[in-house]
Write an enzyme that holds these catalytic residues in place. Structure first.
Site: not given
Length: 403
Positions: A306, A317, A331
Site C-alpha cells: 500500500s 519512477d 495493492k
C-alpha cells in the site's frame, strides 16, 4: 509482466497494542460521516421490499431454540456486513461499534493494549504472535512469538476476524485481559494488565564503518513524517554519503502520510495518479522537500504494501532512489473510512492508484531494481543480504562520484 503471487501467510501486522489494519491507503481527512440517506430509484425500492419482508418475518415469526428474541442491532450489523461481503473486495468491509474505534485509534500513534504483534495464517485461520514489543505488558507476562490465540476473556477467538480480536484484547489502561494461548502442544493461560503503548515507528542509526544513514519506517501513521524529520536531524543528514530507507514489512497507512514522506525526498512533480471511474487526479509533491541530494536505497519485500509501495514507486519512477529486495505485496487500490450513525464504520475501496509513470502495481507489486533472494533481515544487521546490497550500491556510487 510480473506473475501474480499467492501467499499462504499474510502478516497484517495487527498489533494488539499497535493495530494497523494492513494495506489501508486512505486519508484521515477524507473520512466523512455517512449520515445521508440516499435517494432510491423505483427499482431499488422494489429490491428493498424483499429485505423488509425478511425483517418482518424474523421479527414476528422467528422462534429461537433458546427462546431469545433476536437482537435488532445484531441483525442490522449482519445485513450491513452481508452487503460489504457481497462486493468481493478484501479491502472493503464493515466495522461494528467495537471495531471502528480500534481503527481510529491506530492513526494516533499510541494505543491501549498489551504490546504484541499478530500475524494471521490464511490457510489455518490461526492468529498468532509474530513478535512481542520490548518493555510491554505482553513481554512481562511471558507471551512469545508463535503463541496462538484461543480465547480472550473466555470467548473463543479461533475464528475471530483481526479487528474482532484486537477489539477484545484492547481496553482501558489498568484493566486486565485473560488470554488462553496455545504454544506447541501446550495450552497456557495469561492475565495481562493493559497499558498505554507508544507505537514504535522509526528506528535510525549510522551504519558502522560507513557514512551511510539507516532509517526503518514501520508504518505510515499521522506523525510518520515528523518522526522521519527528527531521525534525519539526529543522523546529521548533511554529513551522510548515502541513506537507506527500510520499508520491509511495512503494511502501509495514510495517503497523506505517504505523500509527505515521498515529498521529503522529491521536490516537485507527480507522486501518484488516482483513478476513480473516468476521473483522474494527479497527486504531486506537497512542497515539504528537505533539499537532500544524497544517494538513496529503499529496501522492500513481499510484505511492503500500500503506502509503502506508493513511496517506493514514486522514488523509483522519479529516479530518486534504487529499490532493493523482493517484489512488494501488490495493492493498487485506495480506501476511505466512513463513520456510521450506529458507532461503526465502513471501509470502502474508492479508487485505484498508479505510479507517476502510470504503472498499476495491483497483484504484481513494485519490482526492485536489485533483486535479493533473502529479503527478510536476520540479526545481526551485517548478515542482512538486502541491507548489504544497499550498502555496496551506495558505496559504489560514492566511489564513482569521487573519481
Amino acid at each position: 509482466m510480473n506473475p501474480i503471487r499467492t501467499r499462504s501467510l499474510r502478516p497484517i501486522l495487527l498489533l494488539l497494542a499497535v493495530l494497523l489494519l494492513g494495506f489501508f491507503l486512505g486519508s484521515a481527512h477524507r473520512a466523512l460521516d455517512a449520515q445521508v440517506s440516499p435517494a432510491l430509484s423505483a427499482d431499488e425500492k422494489q429490491l428493498f421490499d424483499a429485505f423488509w419482508q425478511v425483517w418482518g418475518h424474523i421479527r414476528d415469526d422467528f422462534v429461537s431454540p433458546d427462546g431469545q428474541i433476536p437482537d435488532a442491532s445484531l441483525l442490522v450489523d449482519g445485513a450491513i456486513r452481508g452487503m460489504t461481503d457481497a462486493l468481493g473486495d478484501e479491502h472493503s468491509g464493515y466495522l461494528n461499534s467495537q471495531q471502528y474505534p480500534v481503527m481510529q485509534e491506530d492513526w494516533a500513534g499510541a494505543v491501549d493494549g498489551i504490546g504484541a504483534v499478530v500475524e494471521r495464517d490464511d490457510d489455518s485461520g490461526q492468529q498468532r504472535i509474530a513478535w512481542v514489543l520490548p518493555g510491554t505488558p505482553a513481554e512481562a507476562a511471558g507471551l512469545a512469538a508463535g503463541d496462538v490465540f484461543l480465547q480472550v476473556d473466555g470467548q473463543d477467538v479461533r475464528e475471530a476476524s483481526q479487528l474482532e480480536l484486537a477489539a477484545l484484547v484492547r481496553g482501558p489502561v489498568g484493566t486486565d485481559v485473560h488470554l488462553l494461548m496455545e504454544r506447541g502442544e501446550v495450552r497456557l493461560g495469561f492475565t495481562i494488565t493493559r497499558a498505554r503503548i507508544e507505537i514504535p515507528n522509526v528506528e535510525s542509526h549510522r551504519l558502522e564503518g560507513t557514512g551511510i544513514g539507516y532509517i526503518q519506517l514501520q508504518h505510515f501513521s499521522a506523525n510518520a513524517r515528523q518522526q522521519l524529520d527528527e531521525a534525519l536531524k539526529t543522523l546529521d543528514s548533511d554529513s551522510l554519503s548515502g541513506l537507506v530507507l527500510d520499508l520491509r514489512n511495512n503494511p502501509g497507512g495514510l495517503l497523506d502520510s505517504a505523500i509527505a514522506i515521498a515529498s521529503a525526498f522529491i521536490e516537485d512533480g507527480p507522486l501518484l495518479i488516482e483513478q476513480s471511474g473516468e476521473e483522474e487526479q494527479v497527486h504531486g509533491a506537497d512542497g515539504s522537500y528537505l533539499g537532500l541530494t544524497l544517494p538513496m536505497a529503499v529496501l522492500v519485500n513481499e510484505q511492503s504494501a500500500s503506502a509503502s509501495e506508493l513511496v517506493a514507486g514514486a522514488l523509483q519512477d522519479r529516479d530518486r532512489a534504487i529499490i532493493i529486495g523482493q517484489p512488494t505485496f501488490g495493492k493498487g487500490t485506495m480506501q476511505n473510512l466512513f463513520a456510521l450513525d450506529n458507532g461503526g464504520g465502513l471501509q470502502l475501496t474508492i479508487a485505484r492508484w498508479l505510479t507517476p509513470e502510470g504503472h498499476w502495481i495491483h497483484e504484481s507489486g513494485i519490482v526492485p531494481d536489485i533483486l535479493v533472494e533473502q529479503a527478510v533481515p536476520t540479526p545481526p544487521q551485517d548478515k542482512d543480504p538486502s541491507l548489504q546490497a544497499a550498502v555496496e550500491h551506495l558505496q559504489a556510487l560514492a566511489v564513482g562520484q569521487a573519481a
